[in-house]
Design a protein around this motif. Structure first.
Motif, PDB file in Angstrom:
ATOM      1  N   PHE A  41       0.828  -1.209   0.000  1.00  0.00           N
ATOM      2  CA  PHE A  41       0.000   0.000   0.000  1.00  0.00           C
ATOM      3  C   PHE A  41       0.864   1.261   0.000  1.00  0.00           C
ATOM      4  CE2 PHE A  41      -3.495  -2.744   1.810  1.00  0.00           C
ATOM      5  CZ  PHE A  41      -4.306  -2.636   0.687  1.00  0.00           C
ATOM      6  N   ALA A  42       2.017   1.207   0.655  1.00  0.00           N
ATOM      7  CA  ALA A  42       2.934   2.347   0.613  1.00  0.00           C
ATOM      8  C   ALA A  42       3.466   2.554  -0.805  1.00  0.00           C
ATOM      9  CB  ALA A  42       4.087   2.128   1.589  1.00  0.00           C
ATOM     10  N   ILE A  43       3.782   1.447  -1.488  1.00  0.00           N
ATOM     11  CA  ILE A  43       4.241   1.535  -2.879  1.00  0.00           C
ATOM     12  C   ILE A  43       3.124   2.062  -3.777  1.00  0.00           C
ATOM     13  CG2 ILE A  43       5.042   0.194  -4.863  1.00  0.00           C
ATOM     14  CD1 ILE A  43       6.360  -1.727  -2.853  1.00  0.00           C
ATOM     15  N   LEU A  44       1.908   1.569  -3.558  1.00  0.00           N
ATOM     16  CA  LEU A  44       0.766   2.029  -4.355  1.00  0.00           C
ATOM     17  C   LEU A  44       0.523   3.524  -4.168  1.00  0.00           C
ATOM     18  CD1 LEU A  44      -1.724  -0.945  -3.831  1.00  0.00           C
ATOM     19  CD2 LEU A  44      -0.657  -0.250  -5.989  1.00  0.00           C
ATOM     20  N   ALA A  45       0.772   4.018  -2.959  1.00  0.00           N
ATOM     21  CA  ALA A  45       0.624   5.458  -2.719  1.00  0.00           C
ATOM     22  C   ALA A  45       1.635   6.243  -3.550  1.00  0.00           C
ATOM     23  CB  ALA A  45       0.803   5.760  -1.232  1.00  0.00           C
ATOM     24  N   CYS A  46       2.861   5.717  -3.660  1.00  0.00           N
ATOM     25  CA  CYS A  46       3.874   6.367  -4.503  1.00  0.00           C
ATOM     26  C   CYS A  46       3.459   6.341  -5.973  1.00  0.00           C
ATOM     27  CB  CYS A  46       5.223   5.665  -4.333  1.00  0.00           C
ATOM     28  SG  CYS A  46       5.972   5.826  -2.699  1.00  0.00           S
ATOM     29  N   ILE A  47       2.971   5.189  -6.423  1.00  0.00           N
ATOM     30  CA  ILE A  47       2.521   5.066  -7.812  1.00  0.00           C
ATOM     31  C   ILE A  47       1.333   5.988  -8.066  1.00  0.00           C
ATOM     32  CG2 ILE A  47       1.554   3.476  -9.522  1.00  0.00           C
ATOM     33  CD1 ILE A  47       3.103   1.227  -8.153  1.00  0.00           C
ATOM     34  N   ASP A  48       0.452   6.092  -7.088  1.00  0.00           N
ATOM     35  CA  ASP A  48      -0.723   6.952  -7.211  1.00  0.00           C
ATOM     36  C   ASP A  48      -0.325   8.410  -7.411  1.00  0.00           C
ATOM     37  OD1 ASP A  48      -3.853   7.258  -6.491  1.00  0.00           O
ATOM     38  OD2 ASP A  48      -2.717   8.861  -5.520  1.00  0.00           O
ATOM     39  N   ARG A  49       0.679   8.866  -6.669  1.00  0.00           N
ATOM     40  CA  ARG A  49       1.135  10.258  -6.821  1.00  0.00           C
ATOM     41  C   ARG A  49       1.760  10.472  -8.201  1.00  0.00           C
ATOM     42  NH1 ARG A  49      -1.872  13.200  -4.511  1.00  0.00           N
ATOM     43  NH2 ARG A  49      -3.079  11.342  -5.039  1.00  0.00           N
ATOM     44  N   PHE A  50       2.462   9.460  -8.689  1.00  0.00           N
ATOM     45  CA  PHE A  50       3.025   9.573 -10.034  1.00  0.00           C
ATOM     46  C   PHE A  50       1.915   9.600 -11.080  1.00  0.00           C
ATOM     47  CE2 PHE A  50       4.334   7.168 -13.867  1.00  0.00           C
ATOM     48  CZ  PHE A  50       5.189   8.114 -14.410  1.00  0.00           C
ATOM     49  N   ALA A  51       0.906   8.750 -10.891  1.00  0.00           N
ATOM     50  CA  ALA A  51      -0.206   8.695 -11.843  1.00  0.00           C
ATOM     51  C   ALA A  51      -0.957  10.020 -11.889  1.00  0.00           C
ATOM     52  CB  ALA A  51      -1.162   7.567 -11.466  1.00  0.00           C
ATOM     53  N   LEU A  52      -0.997  10.712 -10.751  1.00  0.00           N
ATOM     54  CA  LEU A  52      -1.721  11.981 -10.695  1.00  0.00           C
ATOM     55  C   LEU A  52      -1.103  13.038 -11.600  1.00  0.00           C
ATOM     56  CD1 LEU A  52      -3.985  13.620  -9.175  1.00  0.00           C
ATOM     57  CD2 LEU A  52      -2.169  14.346  -7.615  1.00  0.00           C
ATOM     58  N   VAL A  53       0.219  13.000 -11.735  1.00  0.00           N
ATOM     59  CA  VAL A  53       0.908  14.061 -12.476  1.00  0.00           C
ATOM     60  C   VAL A  53       1.450  13.580 -13.819  1.00  0.00           C
ATOM     61  CG1 VAL A  53       1.533  15.359 -10.424  1.00  0.00           C
ATOM     62  CG2 VAL A  53       3.032  13.525 -11.201  1.00  0.00           C
ATOM     63  N   THR A  54       1.037  12.385 -14.239  1.00  0.00           N
ATOM     64  CA  THR A  54       1.473  11.892 -15.533  1.00  0.00           C
ATOM     65  C   THR A  54       0.455  12.255 -16.606  1.00  0.00           C
ATOM     66  OG1 THR A  54       2.249   9.939 -16.737  1.00  0.00           O
ATOM     67  CG2 THR A  54       0.335   9.654 -15.315  1.00  0.00           C
ATOM     68  N   ARG A  55       0.873  12.178 -17.848  1.00  0.00           N
ATOM     69  CA  ARG A  55      -0.022  12.482 -18.965  1.00  0.00           C
ATOM     70  C   ARG A  55      -0.666  11.229 -19.551  1.00  0.00           C
ATOM     71  NH1 ARG A  55       3.431  17.032 -22.419  1.00  0.00           N
ATOM     72  NH2 ARG A  55       3.554  18.593 -20.741  1.00  0.00           N
ATOM     73  N   HIS A  56      -0.291  10.074 -19.028  1.00  0.00           N
ATOM     74  CA  HIS A  56      -0.850   8.822 -19.535  1.00  0.00           C
ATOM     75  C   HIS A  56      -2.250   8.619 -18.956  1.00  0.00           C
ATOM     76  CE1 HIS A  56       2.976   7.721 -21.331  1.00  0.00           C
ATOM     77  NE2 HIS A  56       3.569   8.029 -20.191  1.00  0.00           N
ATOM     78  N   LYS A  57      -3.244   8.606 -19.823  1.00  0.00           N
ATOM     79  CA  LYS A  57      -4.628   8.536 -19.375  1.00  0.00           C
ATOM     80  C   LYS A  57      -4.936   7.215 -18.672  1.00  0.00           C
ATOM     81  CE  LYS A  57      -6.384  11.666 -22.935  1.00  0.00           C
ATOM     82  NZ  LYS A  57      -7.335  11.834 -24.073  1.00  0.00           N
ATOM     83  N   TYR A  58      -4.376   6.118 -19.192  1.00  0.00           N
ATOM     84  CA  TYR A  58      -4.681   4.821 -18.596  1.00  0.00           C
ATOM     85  C   TYR A  58      -4.095   4.707 -17.189  1.00  0.00           C
ATOM     86  CZ  TYR A  58      -6.276   3.372 -23.209  1.00  0.00           C
ATOM     87  OH  TYR A  58      -6.959   3.280 -24.394  1.00  0.00           O
ATOM     88  N   LEU A  59      -2.914   5.273 -16.990  1.00  0.00           N
ATOM     89  CA  LEU A  59      -2.301   5.232 -15.668  1.00  0.00           C
ATOM     90  C   LEU A  59      -3.076   6.098 -14.680  1.00  0.00           C
ATOM     91  CD1 LEU A  59       0.020   3.997 -14.098  1.00  0.00           C
ATOM     92  CD2 LEU A  59       1.443   5.945 -14.737  1.00  0.00           C
TER      93      LEU A  59
END
Length: 304
Positions: free
Chosen positions: A100-118
């Protein structure tokens, strides 16, 4: 330093340090759960909430066993079911919390990425699915642990070479993969976060600015927790690996060597407990928004 002094320090750490870690850790994790339960639409907040929940499970179970063993004898050395559950539940809850800690990191990256699927990861319904899959997966994948653990010579341990496999496993899945993933997505998030100011325009409403600021504060929480995780978790698996490899090689160890290994193992375990106990205090120090929201909530509860 004599072995007597090391044994004494080890005993005092278990007797006094671990109860403090347990109390403060559970208190902090409860505060996280209460604070983030009000922000269920935020996927990152939900990942951090479940991280705190499983941290408390892990902390309570393991520290309770350690304290019971200190005063009444190790219960896992005589109860086979408890022996098996000790390894299974400890690793399951620890890995679930780490994921869940890793998913939180991925979630923050997904928030600021331009990839719609992510960016779908940020959706609340996708978040709930991921949380369910994570919990079920780790509780299922680690079931084989139950079959490889037994009691030998009044000691709860793995059968034969499986302890070496277990040591390699925790070295990889606790000390290598999680920190690497946290660092990668943390750095990528930070790189993209520096460009977030382009999202804010003078014509935007105040609500959008507030949401952006809260997302940025969540990023700080995730980054701070990742740093603490790397510092506290990294040593322990390699201590276990050293003990296991030297035992498998049949190296004759002196009493002092064994005492030093035991002492370092206790230090590694305590650092693991600290990793599970400190998220709330890390958030409180790292984030002004989290600190302000928590104090406001605490004040409101007092007036009710």
């Amino acid at each position: 330093m004599s072995t007597t002094i090391l044994s004494y320090i080890q005993l005092q750490i278990i007797r006094y340090a671990t109860p403090i870690i347990l109390i403060l850790g559970n208190l902090g994790n409860i505060c996280i759960i209460i604070s983030f339960s009000r922000r269920r639409q935020s996927s990152c907040a939900m990942y951090l909430l479940f991280n705190a929940l499983f941290n408390s499970f892990y902390l309570t179970f393991n520290v309770s066993l350690s304290l019971y063993g200190l005063y009444y004898g190790n219960p896992t050395s005589s109860n086979l079911i408890l022996c098996k559950c000790r390894y299974y539940l400890s690793q399951t809850w620890n890995q679930t919390a780490t994921t869940f800690a890793i998913l939180a990191c991925i979630d923050r990256f997904a928030l600021v990425t331009r990839h719609k699927y992510l960016q779908l990861i940020n959706k609340s319904f996708i978040c709930r699915i991921i949380i369910g899959i994570t919990c079920i997966s780790w509780h299922t994948l680690l079931i084989p642990t139950l079959f490889f653990v037994t009691i030998e010579n009044r000691s709860c341990t793995f059968i034969g070479i499986y302890y070496l496999i277990y040591s390699i496993y925790i070295a990889i899945f606790l000390s290598l993969i999680p920190p690497i993933l946290m660092i990668i997505f943390g750095l990528l998030s930070y790189h993209n976060m520096t460009q977030l100011h382009t999202r804010i325009r003078p014509m935007m409403s105040n609500d959008i600015v507030i949401i952006h600021r809260r997302d940025r504060q969540l990023f700080l929480l995730v980054l701070a927790q990742a740093i603490v995780y790397v510092l506290t978790i990294f040593p322990y698996p390699f201590i276990v690996l050293e003990v296991t490899i030297t035992n498998q090689m049949g190296i004759q160890k002196s009493v002092q060597w064994i005492q030093i290994e035991n002492f370092l193992s206790i230090i590694g375990v305590v650092l693991t407990y600290i990793s599970c106990a400190t998220p709330f205090y890390t958030y409180f120090v790292a984030s002004k928004t989290f600190r302000k929201d928590f104090l406001n909530s605490f004040t409101q509860c007092q007036h009710q």
